[in-house]
Scaffold this motif. Structure first.
Motif, PDB file in Angstrom:
ATOM      1  N   SER A   1       0.828  -1.211   0.000  1.00 30.38           N
ATOM      2  CA  SER A   1       0.000   0.000   0.000  1.00 30.38           C
ATOM      3  C   SER A   1       0.859   1.256   0.000  1.00 30.38           C
ATOM      4  N   TYR A   2       1.971   1.206   0.712  1.00 35.81           N
ATOM      5  CA  TYR A   2       2.846   2.376   0.843  1.00 35.81           C
ATOM      6  C   TYR A   2       3.440   2.788  -0.500  1.00 35.81           C
ATOM      7  N   VAL A   3       3.844   1.806  -1.315  1.00 36.40           N
ATOM      8  CA  VAL A   3       4.522   2.131  -2.568  1.00 36.40           C
ATOM      9  C   VAL A   3       3.566   2.301  -3.741  1.00 36.40           C
ATOM     10  N   CYS A   4       2.285   1.995  -3.554  1.00 33.08           N
ATOM     11  CA  CYS A   4       1.341   2.023  -4.676  1.00 33.08           C
ATOM     12  C   CYS A   4       1.125   3.455  -5.178  1.00 33.08           C
ATOM     13  N   PRO A   5       1.472   3.772  -6.425  1.00 33.81           N
ATOM     14  CA  PRO A   5       1.277   5.136  -6.944  1.00 33.81           C
ATOM     15  C   PRO A   5      -0.184   5.487  -7.172  1.00 33.81           C
ATOM     16  N   SER A   6      -1.051   4.449  -7.202  1.00 35.64           N
ATOM     17  CA  SER A   6      -2.484   4.691  -7.382  1.00 35.64           C
ATOM     18  C   SER A   6      -3.226   4.813  -6.056  1.00 35.64           C
ATOM     19  N   HIS A   7      -2.476   4.741  -4.941  1.00 29.61           N
ATOM     20  CA  HIS A   7      -3.042   4.882  -3.586  1.00 29.61           C
ATOM     21  C   HIS A   7      -4.114   3.828  -3.298  1.00 29.61           C
ATOM     22  N   ILE A   8      -3.892   2.623  -3.790  1.00 26.90           N
ATOM     23  CA  ILE A   8      -4.813   1.519  -3.531  1.00 26.90           C
ATOM     24  C   ILE A   8      -4.426   0.848  -2.215  1.00 26.90           C
ATOM     25  N   GLU A   9      -5.421   0.502  -1.401  1.00 28.35           N
ATOM     26  CA  GLU A   9      -5.166  -0.191  -0.141  1.00 28.35           C
ATOM     27  C   GLU A   9      -4.923  -1.671  -0.430  1.00 28.35           C
ATOM     28  N   VAL A  10      -3.763  -1.953  -0.981  1.00 25.34           N
ATOM     29  CA  VAL A  10      -3.451  -3.316  -1.397  1.00 25.34           C
ATOM     30  C   VAL A  10      -3.384  -4.256  -0.192  1.00 25.34           C
ATOM     31  N   THR A  11      -2.833  -3.756   0.905  1.00 22.08           N
ATOM     32  CA  THR A  11      -2.693  -4.604   2.098  1.00 22.08           C
ATOM     33  C   THR A  11      -4.039  -5.103   2.584  1.00 22.08           C
ATOM     34  N   GLU A  12      -5.069  -4.290   2.446  1.00 21.98           N
ATOM     35  CA  GLU A  12      -6.404  -4.707   2.872  1.00 21.98           C
ATOM     36  C   GLU A  12      -6.878  -5.893   2.038  1.00 21.98           C
ATOM     37  N   SER A  13      -6.519  -5.915   0.775  1.00 27.89           N
ATOM     38  CA  SER A  13      -6.859  -7.076  -0.063  1.00 27.89           C
ATOM     39  C   SER A  13      -6.115  -8.322   0.403  1.00 27.89           C
ATOM     40  N   MET A  14      -4.876  -8.135   0.872  1.00 26.16           N
ATOM     41  CA  MET A  14      -4.128  -9.278   1.394  1.00 26.16           C
ATOM     42  C   MET A  14      -4.827  -9.847   2.641  1.00 26.16           C
ATOM     43  N   ARG A  15      -5.322  -8.962   3.491  1.00 25.86           N
ATOM     44  CA  ARG A  15      -6.047  -9.412   4.692  1.00 25.86           C
ATOM     45  C   ARG A  15      -7.320 -10.156   4.304  1.00 25.86           C
ATOM     46  N   LYS A  16      -8.022  -9.630   3.302  1.00 24.55           N
ATOM     47  CA  LYS A  16      -9.245 -10.291   2.850  1.00 24.55           C
ATOM     48  C   LYS A  16      -8.929 -11.668   2.272  1.00 24.55           C
ATOM     49  N   ALA A  17      -7.828 -11.755   1.558  1.00 28.78           N
ATOM     50  CA  ALA A  17      -7.432 -13.046   0.986  1.00 28.78           C
ATOM     51  C   ALA A  17      -7.186 -14.072   2.089  1.00 28.78           C
ATOM     52  N   LYS A  18      -6.460 -13.674   3.103  1.00 26.90           N
ATOM     53  CA  LYS A  18      -6.153 -14.594   4.196  1.00 26.90           C
ATOM     54  C   LYS A  18      -7.416 -14.999   4.943  1.00 26.90           C
ATOM     55  N   LEU A  19      -8.339 -14.051   5.092  1.00 22.34           N
ATOM     56  CA  LEU A  19      -9.609 -14.366   5.749  1.00 22.34           C
ATOM     57  C   LEU A  19     -10.416 -15.352   4.928  1.00 22.34           C
ATOM     58  N   GLN A  20     -10.501 -15.131   3.614  1.00 17.72           N
ATOM     59  CA  GLN A  20     -11.261 -16.043   2.756  1.00 17.72           C
ATOM     60  C   GLN A  20     -10.647 -17.435   2.746  1.00 17.72           C
ATOM     61  N   ILE A  21      -9.329 -17.509   2.804  1.00 18.14           N
ATOM     62  CA  ILE A  21      -8.662 -18.810   2.870  1.00 18.14           C
ATOM     63  C   ILE A  21      -8.997 -19.515   4.173  1.00 18.14           C
ATOM     64  N   ARG A  22      -8.969 -18.762   5.297  1.00 18.96           N
ATOM     65  CA  ARG A  22      -9.300 -19.371   6.594  1.00 18.96           C
ATOM     66  C   ARG A  22     -10.730 -19.895   6.605  1.00 18.96           C
ATOM     67  N   VAL A  23     -11.651 -19.125   6.030  1.00 19.09           N
ATOM     68  CA  VAL A  23     -13.057 -19.552   5.981  1.00 19.09           C
ATOM     69  C   VAL A  23     -13.182 -20.847   5.181  1.00 19.09           C
ATOM     70  N   LYS A  24     -12.489 -20.907   4.047  1.00 17.84           N
ATOM     71  CA  LYS A  24     -12.536 -22.118   3.216  1.00 17.84           C
ATOM     72  C   LYS A  24     -11.960 -23.309   3.962  1.00 17.84           C
ATOM     73  N   GLU A  25     -10.850 -23.104   4.646  1.00 18.94           N
ATOM     74  CA  GLU A  25     -10.226 -24.198   5.386  1.00 18.94           C
ATOM     75  C   GLU A  25     -11.123 -24.696   6.510  1.00 18.94           C
ATOM     76  N   MET A  26     -11.826 -23.785   7.181  1.00 24.61           N
ATOM     77  CA  MET A  26     -12.747 -24.182   8.240  1.00 24.61           C
ATOM     78  C   MET A  26     -13.914 -24.973   7.677  1.00 24.61           C
ATOM     79  N   ARG A  27     -14.435 -24.543   6.527  1.00 24.04           N
ATOM     80  CA  ARG A  27     -15.540 -25.262   5.896  1.00 24.04           C
ATOM     81  C   ARG A  27     -15.098 -26.645   5.431  1.00 24.04           C
ATOM     82  N   ASP A  28     -13.898 -26.710   4.847  1.00 25.41           N
ATOM     83  CA  ASP A  28     -13.382 -27.992   4.383  1.00 25.41           C
ATOM     84  C   ASP A  28     -13.176 -28.963   5.544  1.00 25.41           C
TER      85      ASP A  28
END
Length: 436
Positions: free
Chosen positions: A406-433
Protein backbone atom coordinates in the motif's frame (compact mmCIF):
# COMPACT_ATOMS: atom_id res chain seq x y z
CA UNK A 1 7.89 -15.97 -6.73
CA UNK A 2 10.74 -16.94 -4.40
CA UNK A 3 11.47 -14.95 -1.31
CA UNK A 4 14.14 -12.19 -1.46
CA UNK A 5 14.11 -12.03 -5.25
CA UNK A 6 12.53 -8.61 -5.02
CA UNK A 7 13.81 -5.37 -3.51
CA UNK A 8 11.73 -6.17 -0.45
CA UNK A 9 12.88 -3.21 1.60
CA UNK A 10 12.72 0.57 1.56
CA UNK A 11 13.94 3.45 3.71
CA UNK A 12 11.04 5.23 5.41
CA UNK A 13 10.95 8.54 7.20
CA UNK A 14 10.80 7.26 10.76
CA UNK A 15 9.58 10.45 12.53
CA UNK A 16 11.29 9.02 15.61
CA UNK A 17 12.57 12.44 16.64
CA UNK A 18 9.09 13.14 18.03
CA UNK A 19 9.67 10.80 20.99
CA UNK A 20 13.42 10.27 20.88
CA UNK A 21 13.98 12.53 23.89
CA UNK A 22 14.86 11.14 27.30
CA UNK A 23 12.18 10.70 29.92
CA UNK A 24 8.60 9.47 29.74
CA UNK A 25 5.18 9.97 31.34
CA UNK A 26 4.42 7.56 34.19
CA UNK A 27 0.73 6.74 34.68
CA UNK A 28 1.29 4.26 37.48
CA UNK A 29 -0.37 6.48 40.07
CA UNK A 30 -3.25 7.84 38.00
CA UNK A 31 -4.86 4.78 36.36
CA UNK A 32 -7.73 3.90 38.69
CA UNK A 33 -8.99 0.81 36.80
CA UNK A 34 -7.37 -1.72 34.51
CA UNK A 35 -9.15 -3.99 32.05
CA UNK A 36 -7.88 -7.43 31.04
CA UNK A 37 -9.58 -9.07 28.06
CA UNK A 38 -11.03 -12.54 28.53
CA UNK A 39 -10.29 -13.61 24.98
CA UNK A 40 -6.95 -14.16 23.26
CA UNK A 41 -6.06 -12.53 19.92
CA UNK A 42 -7.25 -15.65 18.08
CA UNK A 43 -10.66 -15.34 19.83
CA UNK A 44 -10.21 -18.25 22.24
CA UNK A 45 -11.69 -17.68 25.70
CA UNK A 46 -9.40 -17.56 28.72
CA UNK A 47 -10.16 -19.43 31.92
CA UNK A 48 -11.07 -16.77 34.51
CA UNK A 49 -9.74 -17.56 37.99
CA UNK A 50 -11.13 -14.58 39.94
CA UNK A 51 -14.55 -13.16 40.72
CA UNK A 52 -16.03 -9.87 41.87
CA UNK A 53 -14.85 -8.94 45.35
CA UNK A 54 -11.56 -10.84 45.20
CA UNK A 55 -8.48 -9.06 46.48
CA UNK A 56 -5.50 -9.29 44.17
CA UNK A 57 -1.87 -8.28 44.22
CA UNK A 58 0.59 -7.60 41.43
CA UNK A 59 1.30 -11.10 40.16
CA UNK A 60 -1.90 -12.79 41.35
CA UNK A 61 -2.96 -15.23 38.65
CA UNK A 62 -6.33 -14.06 37.34
CA UNK A 63 -6.68 -16.31 34.33
CA UNK A 64 -5.08 -18.74 31.91
CA UNK A 65 -5.26 -18.80 28.13
CA UNK A 66 -6.80 -21.98 26.75
CA UNK A 67 -5.25 -21.93 23.27
CA UNK A 68 -1.69 -21.93 24.63
CA UNK A 69 -0.58 -22.32 28.22
CA UNK A 70 -0.17 -18.66 29.14
CA UNK A 71 -0.87 -17.65 32.76
CA UNK A 72 -2.33 -14.16 33.09
CA UNK A 73 -1.28 -12.12 36.11
CA UNK A 74 -2.78 -9.03 37.68
CA UNK A 75 -0.83 -5.88 36.77
CA UNK A 76 -1.97 -3.99 39.90
CA UNK A 77 -3.01 -4.65 43.47
CA UNK A 78 -6.61 -3.94 44.43
CA UNK A 79 -10.09 -5.45 44.09
CA UNK A 80 -11.73 -7.29 41.21
CA UNK A 81 -15.06 -5.54 40.56
CA UNK A 82 -16.37 -7.97 37.93
CA UNK A 83 -16.33 -8.02 34.15
CA UNK A 84 -17.25 -5.39 31.60
CA UNK A 85 -17.87 -5.55 27.86
CA UNK A 86 -15.40 -3.34 25.99
CA UNK A 87 -13.91 -3.19 22.52
CA UNK A 88 -10.83 -5.41 22.17
CA UNK A 89 -8.54 -3.85 19.55
CA UNK A 90 -6.46 -7.02 19.22
CA UNK A 91 -9.43 -9.29 18.59
CA UNK A 92 -11.25 -6.66 16.54
CA UNK A 93 -14.54 -7.00 18.41
CA UNK A 94 -16.14 -6.39 21.82
CA UNK A 95 -15.17 -8.79 24.59
CA UNK A 96 -15.64 -9.20 28.31
CA UNK A 97 -12.81 -7.72 30.35
CA UNK A 98 -11.84 -8.43 33.96
CA UNK A 99 -12.01 -5.10 35.80
CA UNK A 100 -9.63 -4.40 38.70
CA UNK A 101 -9.79 -1.31 40.89
CA UNK A 102 -6.24 -0.12 41.46
CA UNK A 103 -5.36 0.63 45.12
CA UNK A 104 -2.08 2.24 43.95
CA UNK A 105 -0.08 0.25 46.49
CA UNK A 106 1.38 -2.17 43.92
CA UNK A 107 1.89 -4.87 46.54
CA UNK A 108 3.48 -7.89 44.85
CA UNK A 109 2.45 -11.50 45.30
CA UNK A 110 5.35 -13.44 46.77
CA UNK A 111 6.97 -16.49 45.19
CA UNK A 112 4.88 -16.38 42.01
CA UNK A 113 7.78 -17.22 39.73
CA UNK A 114 10.77 -19.39 40.46
CA UNK A 115 14.05 -17.48 40.14
CA UNK A 116 16.77 -19.04 38.02
CA UNK A 117 20.36 -18.25 37.12
CA UNK A 118 22.95 -19.62 34.71
CA UNK A 119 23.62 -22.27 37.35
CA UNK A 120 20.22 -23.82 36.70
CA UNK A 121 19.67 -26.47 34.07
CA UNK A 122 18.30 -25.84 30.58
CA UNK A 123 15.05 -27.56 31.60
CA UNK A 124 14.66 -25.43 34.74
CA UNK A 125 15.15 -22.20 32.77
CA UNK A 126 12.58 -23.33 30.20
CA UNK A 127 10.04 -24.08 32.95
CA UNK A 128 10.58 -20.58 34.37
CA UNK A 129 10.08 -19.03 30.92
CA UNK A 130 6.80 -20.91 30.54
CA UNK A 131 5.46 -19.74 33.91
CA UNK A 132 6.38 -16.10 33.24
CA UNK A 133 3.30 -15.73 31.03
CA UNK A 134 5.04 -13.50 28.50
CA UNK A 135 4.11 -12.97 24.88
CA UNK A 136 6.23 -11.18 22.30
CA UNK A 137 6.36 -7.52 23.27
CA UNK A 138 7.22 -6.25 19.80
CA UNK A 139 3.61 -6.32 18.66
CA UNK A 140 3.01 -9.88 17.48
CA UNK A 141 1.99 -11.25 20.87
CA UNK A 142 3.03 -14.88 20.23
CA UNK A 143 3.57 -16.87 23.46
CA UNK A 144 7.29 -16.69 24.17
CA UNK A 145 7.82 -20.08 25.77
CA UNK A 146 6.73 -21.92 22.60
CA UNK A 147 9.98 -20.93 20.88
CA UNK A 148 11.91 -22.66 23.68
CA UNK A 149 9.94 -25.90 23.66
CA UNK A 150 12.24 -28.80 22.71
CA UNK A 151 14.78 -26.67 20.82
CA UNK A 152 16.91 -28.71 18.42
CA UNK A 153 19.85 -27.55 16.37
CA UNK A 154 19.60 -23.93 17.54
CA UNK A 155 22.90 -22.07 17.26
CA UNK A 156 21.90 -18.44 17.79
CA UNK A 157 19.45 -16.28 19.67
CA UNK A 158 18.73 -13.21 17.55
CA UNK A 159 17.61 -10.27 19.69
CA UNK A 160 15.51 -8.02 17.47
CA UNK A 161 16.09 -4.40 18.50
CA UNK A 162 15.53 -2.97 15.02
CA UNK A 163 12.15 -1.29 15.69
CA UNK A 164 11.65 -0.57 11.98
CA UNK A 165 8.08 0.79 12.21
CA UNK A 166 7.88 4.59 11.88
CA UNK A 167 7.28 6.61 15.09
CA UNK A 168 8.02 3.79 17.57
CA UNK A 169 10.84 4.31 20.09
CA UNK A 170 9.89 1.99 22.97
CA UNK A 171 12.62 -0.60 22.25
CA UNK A 172 15.21 2.17 21.98
CA UNK A 173 14.29 3.68 25.35
CA UNK A 174 13.96 0.37 27.17
CA UNK A 175 17.34 -0.85 25.95
CA UNK A 176 19.01 2.38 27.06
CA UNK A 177 17.34 2.27 30.47
CA UNK A 178 17.63 -1.47 31.12
CA UNK A 179 20.73 -2.62 29.24
CA UNK A 180 21.90 -4.90 32.04
CA UNK A 181 18.74 -7.00 31.94
CA UNK A 182 18.88 -7.16 28.15
CA UNK A 183 22.29 -8.80 28.40
CA UNK A 184 21.49 -10.97 31.42
CA UNK A 185 18.25 -12.11 29.82
CA UNK A 186 20.03 -12.93 26.57
CA UNK A 187 22.54 -15.14 28.38
CA UNK A 188 19.79 -17.09 30.12
CA UNK A 189 17.87 -17.57 26.89
CA UNK A 190 20.98 -18.80 25.10
CA UNK A 191 21.29 -21.51 27.75
CA UNK A 192 17.58 -22.34 27.50
CA UNK A 193 18.07 -22.93 23.77
CA UNK A 194 21.34 -24.82 24.09
CA UNK A 195 22.73 -22.24 21.66
CA UNK A 196 26.24 -20.86 21.36
CA UNK A 197 25.61 -17.14 21.00
CA UNK A 198 23.22 -14.21 21.20
CA UNK A 199 23.26 -11.55 18.48
CA UNK A 200 21.69 -8.15 19.25
CA UNK A 201 20.65 -6.47 15.99
CA UNK A 202 19.74 -2.80 15.75
CA UNK A 203 19.67 -0.10 13.11
CA UNK A 204 22.64 2.09 12.25
CA UNK A 205 22.96 5.57 13.77
CA UNK A 206 21.79 4.51 17.24
CA UNK A 207 25.09 5.63 18.72
CA UNK A 208 23.95 6.37 22.28
CA UNK A 209 22.19 3.01 22.56
CA UNK A 210 25.16 1.26 20.98
CA UNK A 211 27.58 2.89 23.45
CA UNK A 212 25.43 1.78 26.38
CA UNK A 213 25.49 -1.82 25.18
CA UNK A 214 29.22 -1.80 24.41
CA UNK A 215 29.97 -0.37 27.85
CA UNK A 216 28.57 -3.50 29.52
CA UNK A 217 29.15 -6.11 26.82
CA UNK A 218 32.65 -7.22 27.96
CA UNK A 219 31.03 -8.62 31.12
CA UNK A 220 28.88 -11.04 29.12
CA UNK A 221 30.37 -13.87 27.08
CA UNK A 222 28.75 -15.14 23.92
CA UNK A 223 26.96 -11.94 22.95
CA UNK A 224 27.74 -9.75 19.95
CA UNK A 225 26.06 -6.83 18.21
CA UNK A 226 25.22 -6.27 14.55
CA UNK A 227 24.13 -2.98 13.00
CA UNK A 228 21.68 -3.30 10.11
CA UNK A 229 20.53 -0.82 7.42
CA UNK A 230 17.74 1.63 8.22
CA UNK A 231 15.26 -0.07 5.93
CA UNK A 232 11.69 -1.32 6.28
CA UNK A 233 10.74 -4.06 7.13
CA UNK A 234 14.16 -4.95 8.56
CA UNK A 235 12.44 -5.92 11.82
CA UNK A 236 10.54 -8.76 10.13
CA UNK A 237 12.37 -11.89 11.23
CA UNK A 238 12.79 -13.28 7.70
CA UNK A 239 14.43 -10.07 6.52
CA UNK A 240 16.55 -9.82 9.66
CA UNK A 241 17.76 -13.43 9.57
CA UNK A 242 18.73 -12.97 5.94
CA UNK A 243 20.58 -9.73 6.75
CA UNK A 244 22.44 -11.03 9.81
CA UNK A 245 23.13 -14.67 8.89
CA UNK A 246 22.58 -14.70 5.11
CA UNK A 247 20.21 -17.63 5.55
CA UNK A 248 16.69 -18.27 4.26
CA UNK A 249 14.04 -20.66 5.56
CA UNK A 250 10.58 -21.91 4.59
CA UNK A 251 8.47 -21.63 7.75
CA UNK A 252 10.38 -20.88 10.96
CA UNK A 253 13.87 -19.47 11.67
CA UNK A 254 14.60 -22.57 13.75
CA UNK A 255 15.10 -24.36 10.42
CA UNK A 256 18.38 -22.43 10.04
CA UNK A 257 19.36 -22.66 13.70
CA UNK A 258 17.99 -19.30 14.88
CA UNK A 259 15.37 -18.19 17.42
CA UNK A 260 14.25 -14.56 17.27
CA UNK A 261 12.98 -12.53 20.26
CA UNK A 262 12.14 -8.86 20.52
CA UNK A 263 14.52 -6.85 22.73
CA UNK A 264 11.81 -5.85 25.22
CA UNK A 265 10.77 -9.48 25.53
CA UNK A 266 14.34 -10.38 26.44
CA UNK A 267 14.45 -7.59 29.03
CA UNK A 268 11.14 -8.69 30.57
CA UNK A 269 12.34 -12.29 30.67
CA UNK A 270 15.49 -11.13 32.41
CA UNK A 271 13.40 -9.60 35.20
CA UNK A 272 11.08 -12.61 35.36
CA UNK A 273 13.82 -15.21 35.52
CA UNK A 274 16.28 -13.38 37.78
CA UNK A 275 13.92 -11.42 40.03
CA UNK A 276 10.75 -13.53 39.86
CA UNK A 277 8.72 -10.54 38.68
CA UNK A 278 5.69 -10.88 36.44
CA UNK A 279 5.32 -8.16 33.82
CA UNK A 280 2.89 -5.57 35.16
CA UNK A 281 3.60 -2.47 33.07
CA UNK A 282 5.13 -1.48 29.77
CA UNK A 283 6.30 1.51 27.78
CA UNK A 284 4.02 2.68 24.98
CA UNK A 285 4.94 5.18 22.25
CA UNK A 286 2.19 7.73 21.56
CA UNK A 287 3.17 9.64 18.45
CA UNK A 288 2.10 11.11 15.14
CA UNK A 289 0.88 14.43 13.79
CA UNK A 290 -2.56 13.85 15.29
CA UNK A 291 -1.56 13.97 18.98
CA UNK A 292 -0.74 17.20 20.81
CA UNK A 293 2.34 16.10 22.76
CA UNK A 294 3.99 12.93 21.43
CA UNK A 295 5.73 11.00 24.18
CA UNK A 296 6.48 7.60 25.62
CA UNK A 297 4.15 6.51 28.39
CA UNK A 298 4.79 3.92 31.09
CA UNK A 299 1.47 2.43 32.13
CA UNK A 300 0.01 -0.67 33.78
CA UNK A 301 -1.07 -3.38 31.37
CA UNK A 302 -4.81 -2.95 30.86
CA UNK A 303 -4.75 0.86 30.88
CA UNK A 304 -7.48 2.34 28.64
CA UNK A 305 -6.06 3.95 25.50
CA UNK A 306 -8.18 7.02 26.19
CA UNK A 307 -6.20 7.75 29.37
CA UNK A 308 -2.87 7.27 27.63
CA UNK A 309 -3.85 9.68 24.87
CA UNK A 310 -5.14 12.19 27.43
CA UNK A 311 -1.72 12.14 29.11
CA UNK A 312 -0.27 13.30 25.78
CA UNK A 313 -2.66 16.24 25.37
CA UNK A 314 -5.26 14.41 23.25
CA UNK A 315 -5.82 15.05 19.56
CA UNK A 316 -4.85 17.72 17.07
CA UNK A 317 -7.78 18.34 14.74
CA UNK A 318 -11.20 16.73 14.57
CA UNK A 319 -10.53 13.90 12.12
CA UNK A 320 -7.79 11.51 13.13
CA UNK A 321 -6.77 7.91 12.57
CA UNK A 322 -6.02 6.04 15.80
CA UNK A 323 -3.82 3.00 15.19
CA UNK A 324 -2.84 0.50 17.89
CA UNK A 325 0.75 -0.21 16.88
CA UNK A 326 2.74 1.36 14.08
CA UNK A 327 1.27 2.92 10.92
CA UNK A 328 2.56 0.22 8.57
CA UNK A 329 1.32 -2.95 10.27
CA UNK A 330 -1.38 -1.50 12.51
CA UNK A 331 -5.08 -1.23 11.75
CA UNK A 332 -7.00 1.95 12.54
CA UNK A 333 -9.85 1.65 15.05
CA UNK A 334 -12.94 3.78 15.53
CA UNK A 335 -13.02 3.66 19.34
CA UNK A 336 -10.52 4.82 21.96
CA UNK A 337 -11.98 2.98 24.95
CA UNK A 338 -10.00 -0.23 24.38
CA UNK A 339 -7.39 -1.30 26.90
CA UNK A 340 -3.72 -1.88 26.11
CA UNK A 341 -2.69 -5.53 26.12
CA UNK A 342 0.79 -6.77 27.03
CA UNK A 343 2.05 -6.77 23.44
CA UNK A 344 0.66 -3.35 22.40
CA UNK A 345 3.75 -1.18 22.00
CA UNK A 346 2.31 2.00 20.48
CA UNK A 347 -0.62 4.25 19.70
CA UNK A 348 -0.02 6.05 16.42
CA UNK A 349 -2.28 9.06 15.91
CA UNK A 350 -2.37 10.60 12.44
CA UNK A 351 -4.45 13.42 11.04
CA UNK A 352 -6.86 12.02 8.50
CA UNK A 353 -5.95 12.74 4.89
CA UNK A 354 -8.50 11.88 2.25
CA UNK A 355 -6.83 10.21 -0.71
CA UNK A 356 -8.66 9.13 -3.86
CA UNK A 357 -7.49 5.82 -5.24
CA UNK A 358 -7.09 5.34 -8.95
CA UNK A 359 -7.21 2.33 -11.21
CA UNK A 360 -4.27 -0.07 -10.89
CA UNK A 361 -1.49 0.90 -13.30
CA UNK A 362 -0.06 -2.64 -13.35
CA UNK A 363 3.31 -1.02 -12.63
CA UNK A 364 4.51 -3.89 -10.46
CA UNK A 365 5.78 -1.71 -7.59
CA UNK A 366 3.90 -3.77 -5.01
CA UNK A 367 5.49 -6.96 -6.31
CA UNK A 368 8.95 -5.43 -6.55
CA UNK A 369 8.83 -4.23 -2.95
CA UNK A 370 7.12 -7.21 -1.28
CA UNK A 371 9.57 -8.58 1.32
CA UNK A 372 7.84 -11.98 1.16
CA UNK A 373 8.33 -12.22 -2.60
CA UNK A 374 4.58 -12.31 -3.31
CA UNK A 375 2.53 -10.80 -6.13
CA UNK A 376 0.05 -8.56 -4.29
CA UNK A 377 -1.65 -7.21 -7.41
CA UNK A 378 -2.43 -10.76 -8.60
CA UNK A 379 -3.75 -11.69 -5.15
CA UNK A 380 -5.95 -8.58 -5.21
CA UNK A 381 -7.42 -9.66 -8.54
CA UNK A 382 -8.13 -13.11 -7.11
CA UNK A 383 -9.88 -11.50 -4.12
CA UNK A 384 -12.14 -9.49 -6.42
CA UNK A 385 -13.05 -12.69 -8.27
CA UNK A 386 -13.46 -14.69 -5.06
CA UNK A 387 -10.97 -17.25 -6.43
CA UNK A 388 -9.64 -18.85 -3.25
CA UNK A 389 -7.71 -21.53 -5.12
CA UNK A 390 -5.82 -18.79 -6.96
CA UNK A 391 -5.09 -17.03 -3.67
CA UNK A 392 -3.64 -20.27 -2.32
CA UNK A 393 -1.56 -20.78 -5.45
CA UNK A 394 -0.18 -17.26 -5.04
CA UNK A 395 0.76 -18.10 -1.40
CA UNK A 396 -1.37 -15.30 0.05
CA UNK A 397 -1.07 -16.93 3.48
CA UNK A 398 2.61 -15.95 3.51
CA UNK A 399 1.71 -12.25 3.64
CA UNK A 400 2.79 -10.63 6.94
CA UNK A 401 0.67 -7.51 6.37
CA UNK A 402 3.69 -5.21 6.58
CA UNK A 403 1.89 -2.51 4.57
CA UNK A 404 4.66 -2.08 2.04
CA UNK A 405 2.43 -2.76 -0.99
CA UNK A 406 0.00 0.00 0.00
CA UNK A 407 2.85 2.38 0.84
CA UNK A 408 4.52 2.13 -2.57
CA UNK A 409 1.34 2.02 -4.68
CA UNK A 410 1.28 5.14 -6.94
CA UNK A 411 -2.48 4.69 -7.38
CA UNK A 412 -3.04 4.88 -3.59
CA UNK A 413 -4.81 1.52 -3.53
CA UNK A 414 -5.17 -0.19 -0.14
CA UNK A 415 -3.45 -3.32 -1.40
CA UNK A 416 -2.69 -4.60 2.10
CA UNK A 417 -6.40 -4.71 2.87
CA UNK A 418 -6.86 -7.08 -0.06
CA UNK A 419 -4.13 -9.28 1.39
CA UNK A 420 -6.05 -9.41 4.69
CA UNK A 421 -9.24 -10.29 2.85
CA UNK A 422 -7.43 -13.05 0.99
CA UNK A 423 -6.15 -14.59 4.20
CA UNK A 424 -9.61 -14.37 5.75
CA UNK A 425 -11.26 -16.04 2.76
CA UNK A 426 -8.66 -18.81 2.87
CA UNK A 427 -9.30 -19.37 6.59
CA UNK A 428 -13.06 -19.55 5.98
CA UNK A 429 -12.54 -22.12 3.22
CA UNK A 430 -10.23 -24.20 5.39
CA UNK A 431 -12.75 -24.18 8.24
CA UNK A 432 -15.54 -25.26 5.90
CA UNK A 433 -13.38 -27.99 4.38
CA UNK A 434 -12.51 -29.26 7.86
CA UNK A 435 -16.21 -29.70 8.70
CA UNK A 436 -16.93 -31.81 5.62
Amino acid sequence: MGIFRTRGRKHLDGHKDLTHHDGFIDLGHSVSKVYISTISPNLKNIEILVKAGDQVKVGTRIGTRTDFYVPIYSPVSGVVTGTEMRFDANAGRPANHIVIDNDFKYVREENVLKKVTLENSQEEIYAAIKEAGLVGLGGAGFPTYVKYTNPKGINSLLVNAVECEPYLTTDYHMIKNDTEYLLKGAQLLVKALGASEAVIAFKVHKEDMKEKILELLPQYEGIRIVEVPDMYPMGWERTLVKQVFNKEYKALPGEVGVVVNNAQTVIALGHALLDGETLSKRLVTVSGNGVANPNNVMCPIGTPAKEIIAACGRYVGEEINLIPGGPMCGKAVVKEDFALAMHNDALTVLQHVKVESQACLRCGECTMHCPAGLQPVEIQIAVKKGDVDRMLALEAKSCVECGMCSYVCPSHIEVTESMRKAKLQIRVKEMRDAKK
